[in-house]
Design an enzyme around this catalytic site. Sequence first.
Site, PDB file in Angstrom:
ATOM      1  N   LYS A 124    -116.714  17.059  23.613  1.00 46.91           N
ATOM      2  CA  LYS A 124    -116.727  17.743  24.914  1.00 46.91           C
ATOM      3  C   LYS A 124    -117.555  19.018  24.866  1.00 46.91           C
ATOM      4  O   LYS A 124    -117.834  19.550  23.790  1.00 46.91           O
ATOM      5  CB  LYS A 124    -115.296  18.073  25.361  1.00 46.91           C
ATOM      6  CG  LYS A 124    -114.745  19.351  24.761  1.00 46.91           C
ATOM      7  CD  LYS A 124    -113.477  19.880  25.416  1.00 46.91           C
ATOM      8  CE  LYS A 124    -113.095  21.214  24.793  1.00 46.91           C
ATOM      9  NZ  LYS A 124    -111.722  21.621  24.920  1.00 46.91           N
TER      10      LYS A 124
ATOM     11  N   GLN B 169    -109.174  33.607  20.011  1.00 52.65           N
ATOM     12  CA  GLN B 169    -110.268  34.598  19.909  1.00 52.65           C
ATOM     13  C   GLN B 169    -110.380  35.009  18.446  1.00 52.65           C
ATOM     14  O   GLN B 169    -109.930  36.078  18.042  1.00 52.65           O
ATOM     15  CB  GLN B 169    -109.969  35.786  20.840  1.00 52.65           C
ATOM     16  CG  GLN B 169    -111.040  36.865  20.863  1.00 52.65           C
ATOM     17  CD  GLN B 169    -112.346  36.445  21.545  1.00 52.65           C
ATOM     18  OE1 GLN B 169    -112.375  35.479  22.295  1.00 52.65           O
ATOM     19  NE2 GLN B 169    -113.423  37.154  21.278  1.00 52.65           N
TER      20      GLN B 169
ATOM     21  N   GLY C  55    -107.930  21.016  32.015  1.00 48.73           N
ATOM     22  CA  GLY C  55    -109.267  20.454  32.221  1.00 48.73           C
ATOM     23  C   GLY C  55    -109.678  19.473  31.116  1.00 48.73           C
ATOM     24  O   GLY C  55    -110.173  18.379  31.410  1.00 48.73           O
TER      25      GLY C  55
ATOM     26  N   ASP D 246    -111.262  16.385  22.058  1.00 47.50           N
ATOM     27  CA  ASP D 246    -112.431  17.098  21.534  1.00 47.50           C
ATOM     28  C   ASP D 246    -112.464  16.945  20.004  1.00 47.50           C
ATOM     29  O   ASP D 246    -111.500  16.454  19.401  1.00 47.50           O
ATOM     30  CB  ASP D 246    -112.473  18.571  21.977  1.00 47.50           C
ATOM     31  CG  ASP D 246    -111.239  19.361  21.577  1.00 47.50           C
ATOM     32  OD1 ASP D 246    -110.579  18.989  20.586  1.00 47.50           O
ATOM     33  OD2 ASP D 246    -110.927  20.355  22.257  1.00 47.50           O
TER      34      ASP D 246
ATOM     35  N   SER E 132    -104.043  24.080  28.373  1.00 46.00           N
ATOM     36  CA  SER E 132    -104.025  25.343  29.120  1.00 46.00           C
ATOM     37  C   SER E 132    -104.271  25.033  30.595  1.00 46.00           C
ATOM     38  O   SER E 132    -103.332  24.781  31.337  1.00 46.00           O
ATOM     39  CB  SER E 132    -105.058  26.308  28.537  1.00 46.00           C
ATOM     40  OG  SER E 132    -105.047  27.506  29.259  1.00 46.00           O
TER      41      SER E 132
HETATM   42  C1  R5P Z   1    -109.771  23.766  22.583  1.00 48.51           C
HETATM   43  O1  R5P Z   1    -110.470  23.913  21.618  1.00 48.51           O
HETATM   44  C2  R5P Z   1    -108.329  23.365  22.497  1.00 48.51           C
HETATM   45  O2  R5P Z   1    -108.090  22.454  21.466  1.00 48.51           O
HETATM   46  C3  R5P Z   1    -107.872  22.752  23.802  1.00 48.51           C
HETATM   47  O3  R5P Z   1    -108.569  21.537  23.991  1.00 48.51           O
HETATM   48  C4  R5P Z   1    -108.131  23.650  24.967  1.00 48.51           C
HETATM   49  O4  R5P Z   1    -107.684  24.960  24.705  1.00 48.51           O
HETATM   50  C5  R5P Z   1    -107.448  23.115  26.203  1.00 48.51           C
HETATM   51  O5  R5P Z   1    -107.769  23.961  27.248  1.00 48.51           O
HETATM   52  P1  R5P Z   1    -107.758  23.455  28.747  1.00 48.51           P
HETATM   53  O6  R5P Z   1    -106.443  22.777  28.980  1.00 48.51           O
HETATM   54  O7  R5P Z   1    -107.934  24.719  29.554  1.00 48.51           O
HETATM   55  O8  R5P Z   1    -108.924  22.534  28.912  1.00 48.51           O
END
Ligand code: R5P
Length: 293
Positions: free
Chosen positions: A188, A94, A223, A165, A220
């Site tokens: 993405k 954030q 996804g 990404d 996290s």
């Molecule tokens: C996003 O910008 C980060 O680099 C990660 O790709 C993202 O935080 C991963 O989050 P999740 O596992 O919830 O898709």
Amino acid sequence: MLVISGSADTGIGENIAKSLGAEYLSSSFKTFPDGEMLVRADCDAKNEDVVIVQSTYAPQDRHLMELFFLSQSILKQKPLSITAVVPYLAYLRQDKPFTPGESVSAEAVLDLLYSAGISNLVVVQPHKLETLEKFKGKSKAVLPVKSLMDYALREIENPYLLAPDKGSFPFAKEAAKLLNCDCTFIDKERNISTGEVSIKNAPAERFDGKNVIIFDDMISTGGTTAQAAKFAYSRGASDVIAIAVHLLMSGNAFATLRESGISGIYGANTIPAPNTYQIDVSEEIASAVRSLI
Ligand code: R5P
């Protein structure tokens, strides 16, 4: 030099104390019946360079409060300096108000750390490197690409690096250099209201006969990585593994990754993550501490 661990240290404190030739101890804390916490650093920190090691994975606020209290109790003992090693520093994502009125939590946390007496800060793989520049003391980011890729170098034949990404593409390119292999990225997008991830622009490459490594700064919900794994298999990958620095593994992340066909999950030992392979990044952290004190 004194190295002192908080309760959310994953063993890095003891390792870096050995590496730095410093005295090591762990702090203790108790929780009162109303849920409040008391922290105790039983040491003589006067005229010492003190290194506090505390990660701030979930429950993030509790682990952060423990770090603030620990620093404050050390500060009272008049040390030469306080360095905080925070292997995973929460709230860094954030870094701006995404909609009007939102807090900039990253800046608030960095300011609180400084106000608690921390003059040097070491963080492993902050989400964006520039966020750490907001810290008012000295700071150092540890990017443990080499340690994380050592496993892949030893064990994986025919690798292909896939960044899930655009943001992780620079790190994936560095990793690909170490493995001497090709690298590409997925563009993405995430639906802000549902949190679901989808592919906006797919790369043209195929991965026939390749063992694809998805490399990201963190997992996290899983996804992003799961989406990339399905894509890699759809383009002919023989096998897909995930390597991410911080394995937050929120909610059903483990199941989500398994369902996508990922055969192994690897990460740094910044956060305890059951059923994953944890790679020790203490040596890189010790070097960062040395460069600040
Ligand atoms: C996003 O910008 C980060 O680099 C990660 O790709 C993202 O935080 C991963 O989050 P999740 O596992 O919830 O898709």
